[in-house]
Motif scaffolding. Structure first.
Motif, PDB file in Angstrom:
ATOM      1  N   GLU A  33      24.294 -11.173   5.642  1.00 38.95           N
ATOM      2  CA  GLU A  33      25.327 -10.944   6.653  1.00 38.95           C
ATOM      3  C   GLU A  33      24.827 -11.201   8.074  1.00 38.95           C
ATOM      4  O   GLU A  33      25.582 -11.660   8.918  1.00 38.95           O
ATOM      5  CB  GLU A  33      25.836  -9.504   6.571  1.00 38.95           C
ATOM      6  N   LEU A  34      23.574 -10.895   8.308  1.00 34.90           N
ATOM      7  CA  LEU A  34      23.008 -11.075   9.647  1.00 34.90           C
ATOM      8  C   LEU A  34      22.211 -12.382   9.765  1.00 34.90           C
ATOM      9  O   LEU A  34      21.478 -12.566  10.741  1.00 34.90           O
ATOM     10  CB  LEU A  34      22.138  -9.881  10.018  1.00 34.90           C
ATOM     11  N   LEU A  35      22.359 -13.238   8.783  1.00 32.70           N
ATOM     12  CA  LEU A  35      21.704 -14.549   8.799  1.00 32.70           C
ATOM     13  C   LEU A  35      20.177 -14.453   8.827  1.00 32.70           C
ATOM     14  O   LEU A  35      19.496 -15.210   9.510  1.00 32.70           O
ATOM     15  CB  LEU A  35      22.223 -15.392   9.963  1.00 32.70           C
ATOM     16  N   ILE A  36      19.653 -13.507   8.114  1.00 31.77           N
ATOM     17  CA  ILE A  36      18.241 -13.277   7.786  1.00 31.77           C
ATOM     18  C   ILE A  36      17.364 -12.936   8.997  1.00 31.77           C
ATOM     19  O   ILE A  36      16.925 -11.803   9.124  1.00 31.77           O
ATOM     20  CB  ILE A  36      17.664 -14.428   6.947  1.00 31.77           C
ATOM     21  N   ILE A  37      17.079 -13.870   9.876  1.00 35.22           N
ATOM     22  CA  ILE A  37      16.174 -13.594  11.007  1.00 35.22           C
ATOM     23  C   ILE A  37      16.710 -12.469  11.898  1.00 35.22           C
ATOM     24  O   ILE A  37      15.965 -11.538  12.220  1.00 35.22           O
ATOM     25  CB  ILE A  37      15.896 -14.873  11.837  1.00 35.22           C
ATOM     26  N   PRO A  38      17.994 -12.514  12.311  1.00 26.93           N
ATOM     27  CA  PRO A  38      18.504 -11.400  13.115  1.00 26.93           C
ATOM     28  C   PRO A  38      18.416 -10.052  12.401  1.00 26.93           C
ATOM     29  O   PRO A  38      18.236  -9.017  13.042  1.00 26.93           O
ATOM     30  CB  PRO A  38      19.961 -11.792  13.389  1.00 26.93           C
ATOM     31  N   PHE A  39      18.512 -10.059  11.063  1.00 23.21           N
ATOM     32  CA  PHE A  39      18.345  -8.807  10.312  1.00 23.21           C
ATOM     33  C   PHE A  39      16.986  -8.190  10.619  1.00 23.21           C
ATOM     34  O   PHE A  39      16.892  -6.997  10.918  1.00 23.21           O
ATOM     35  CB  PHE A  39      18.481  -9.052   8.801  1.00 23.21           C
ATOM     36  N   TYR A  40      15.939  -8.987  10.529  1.00 23.22           N
ATOM     37  CA  TYR A  40      14.586  -8.454  10.748  1.00 23.22           C
ATOM     38  C   TYR A  40      14.370  -8.025  12.192  1.00 23.22           C
ATOM     39  O   TYR A  40      13.718  -7.005  12.453  1.00 23.22           O
ATOM     40  CB  TYR A  40      13.532  -9.461  10.300  1.00 23.22           C
ATOM     41  N   LEU A  41      14.933  -8.765  13.135  1.00 21.07           N
ATOM     42  CA  LEU A  41      14.828  -8.368  14.540  1.00 21.07           C
ATOM     43  C   LEU A  41      15.520  -7.027  14.772  1.00 21.07           C
ATOM     44  O   LEU A  41      14.975  -6.149  15.438  1.00 21.07           O
ATOM     45  CB  LEU A  41      15.428  -9.446  15.438  1.00 21.07           C
ATOM     46  N   LYS A  72       0.851  -1.186   0.000  1.00 21.36           N
ATOM     47  CA  LYS A  72       0.000   0.000   0.000  1.00 21.36           C
ATOM     48  C   LYS A  72       0.886   1.235   0.000  1.00 21.36           C
ATOM     49  O   LYS A  72       0.735   2.107  -0.841  1.00 21.36           O
ATOM     50  CB  LYS A  72      -0.926  -0.005   1.209  1.00 21.36           C
ATOM     51  N   LYS A  73       1.822   1.290   0.933  1.00 21.73           N
ATOM     52  CA  LYS A  73       2.682   2.461   1.067  1.00 21.73           C
ATOM     53  C   LYS A  73       4.057   2.277   0.450  1.00 21.73           C
ATOM     54  O   LYS A  73       4.754   3.240   0.204  1.00 21.73           O
ATOM     55  CB  LYS A  73       2.830   2.833   2.542  1.00 21.73           C
ATOM     56  N   PHE A  74       4.470   1.044   0.214  1.00 24.74           N
ATOM     57  CA  PHE A  74       5.799   0.784  -0.324  1.00 24.74           C
ATOM     58  C   PHE A  74       5.696   0.323  -1.766  1.00 24.74           C
ATOM     59  O   PHE A  74       4.704  -0.278  -2.163  1.00 24.74           O
ATOM     60  CB  PHE A  74       6.521  -0.289   0.498  1.00 24.74           C
ATOM     61  N   ILE A  75       6.757   0.576  -2.528  1.00 23.69           N
ATOM     62  CA  ILE A  75       6.761   0.129  -3.920  1.00 23.69           C
ATOM     63  C   ILE A  75       7.433  -1.229  -4.072  1.00 23.69           C
ATOM     64  O   ILE A  75       7.369  -1.839  -5.117  1.00 23.69           O
ATOM     65  CB  ILE A  75       7.413   1.161  -4.863  1.00 23.69           C
ATOM     66  N   GLY A  76       8.076  -1.685  -3.013  1.00 19.03           N
ATOM     67  CA  GLY A  76       8.713  -2.989  -3.055  1.00 19.03           C
ATOM     68  C   GLY A  76       9.476  -3.265  -1.786  1.00 19.03           C
ATOM     69  O   GLY A  76       9.586  -2.404  -0.916  1.00 19.03           O
ATOM     70  N   CYS A  77      10.006  -4.485  -1.705  1.00 18.39           N
ATOM     71  CA  CYS A  77      10.819  -4.846  -0.543  1.00 18.39           C
ATOM     72  C   CYS A  77      11.660  -6.072  -0.868  1.00 18.39           C
ATOM     73  O   CYS A  77      11.351  -6.839  -1.770  1.00 18.39           O
ATOM     74  CB  CYS A  77       9.957  -5.096   0.682  1.00 18.39           C
ATOM     75  N   ALA A  78      12.717  -6.201  -0.098  1.00 22.02           N
ATOM     76  CA  ALA A  78      13.597  -7.365  -0.214  1.00 22.02           C
ATOM     77  C   ALA A  78      13.300  -8.294   0.942  1.00 22.02           C
ATOM     78  O   ALA A  78      13.239  -7.880   2.093  1.00 22.02           O
ATOM     79  CB  ALA A  78      15.051  -6.917  -0.189  1.00 22.02           C
ATOM     80  N   PHE A  79      13.091  -9.538   0.621  1.00 17.41           N
ATOM     81  CA  PHE A  79      12.878 -10.581   1.622  1.00 17.41           C
ATOM     82  C   PHE A  79      13.634 -11.788   1.097  1.00 17.41           C
ATOM     83  O   PHE A  79      13.127 -12.505   0.237  1.00 17.41           O
ATOM     84  CB  PHE A  79      11.377 -10.862   1.786  1.00 17.41           C
ATOM     85  N   TRP A  80      14.852 -11.967   1.588  1.00 19.62           N
ATOM     86  CA  TRP A  80      15.788 -12.916   0.999  1.00 19.62           C
ATOM     87  C   TRP A  80      15.144 -14.248   0.658  1.00 19.62           C
ATOM     88  O   TRP A  80      14.440 -14.802   1.484  1.00 19.62           O
ATOM     89  CB  TRP A  80      16.976 -13.141   1.949  1.00 19.62           C
ATOM     90  N   PRO A  81      15.348 -14.735  -0.572  1.00 25.82           N
ATOM     91  CA  PRO A  81      16.155 -14.243  -1.684  1.00 25.82           C
ATOM     92  C   PRO A  81      15.344 -13.478  -2.724  1.00 25.82           C
ATOM     93  O   PRO A  81      15.753 -13.366  -3.877  1.00 25.82           O
ATOM     94  CB  PRO A  81      16.689 -15.537  -2.292  1.00 25.82           C
ATOM     95  N   PHE A  82      14.214 -12.963  -2.317  1.00 25.91           N
ATOM     96  CA  PHE A  82      13.292 -12.323  -3.250  1.00 25.91           C
ATOM     97  C   PHE A  82      13.301 -10.802  -3.149  1.00 25.91           C
ATOM     98  O   PHE A  82      13.532 -10.249  -2.080  1.00 25.91           O
ATOM     99  CB  PHE A  82      11.855 -12.795  -2.987  1.00 25.91           C
ATOM    100  N   ILE A  83      13.011 -10.165  -4.281  1.00 30.68           N
ATOM    101  CA  ILE A  83      12.673  -8.745  -4.305  1.00 30.68           C
ATOM    102  C   ILE A  83      11.250  -8.683  -4.842  1.00 30.68           C
ATOM    103  O   ILE A  83      10.978  -9.103  -5.966  1.00 30.68           O
ATOM    104  CB  ILE A  83      13.620  -7.929  -5.201  1.00 30.68           C
ATOM    105  N   PHE A  84      10.355  -8.203  -4.002  1.00 33.46           N
ATOM    106  CA  PHE A  84       8.953  -8.047  -4.386  1.00 33.46           C
ATOM    107  C   PHE A  84       8.737  -6.626  -4.887  1.00 33.46           C
ATOM    108  O   PHE A  84       9.207  -5.675  -4.263  1.00 33.46           O
ATOM    109  CB  PHE A  84       8.032  -8.307  -3.189  1.00 33.46           C
ATOM    110  N   VAL A  85       8.040  -6.489  -6.005  1.00 30.10           N
ATOM    111  CA  VAL A  85       7.789  -5.167  -6.581  1.00 30.10           C
ATOM    112  C   VAL A  85       6.292  -4.950  -6.781  1.00 30.10           C
ATOM    113  O   VAL A  85       5.550  -5.890  -7.063  1.00 30.10           O
ATOM    114  CB  VAL A  85       8.535  -4.968  -7.914  1.00 30.10           C
TER     115      VAL A  85
END
Length: 109
Positions: free
Chosen positions: A49-57, A12-25
């Motif tokens: 680099e942060l092993l995915i889950i720690p990145f989101y935290l 709704k507010k964003f045009i896309g996002c990265a969620f490893w290994p995907f880029i959603f547009v």
């Protein structure tokens, strides 16, 4: 290489996002936007680099801290170290080749 997925219903507010290994547009045309894709690829590198889950935290913890301090969702989002790095380097198409490990640390407040 990232896997690009057209997913307009997710945003709704964003045009896309990265969620490893995907880029959603949100829009198919964004797949051709080199600056946008580079920005998201920087996020993919941060996630690895942060092993995915720690990145989101870390990402959401920073967001909440900035939200409390700045009292603005937009300002809190732009104050996140991961976003600062991605916005600062999104036009540097060689950045990921030379980026130092945990390069986002330079952007912590």
């Amino acid at each position: 290489m990232a896997i690009l997925i057209h997913a307009p219903i997710l945003f709704k507010k964003f045009i896309g996002c990265a969620f490893w290994p995907f880029i959603f547009v949100k829009r198919v045309g964004l797949k051709e936007d080199a600056v946008f894709i580079n920005h998201e690829r920087i996020h993919l590198r941060q996630q690895i680099e942060l092993l995915i889950i720690p990145f989101y935290l870390w990402y959401f913890t920073e967001y909440l801290i900035h939200l409390i301090h700045l009292k603005s969702r937009r300002a809190a989002y732009h104050a996140i170290s991961f976003e600062k790095e991605a916005y600062a380097k999104e036009r540097d198409f060689e950045y990921l080749k030379n980026r130092q490990f945990w390069g986002f640390l330079k952007y912590l407040n």
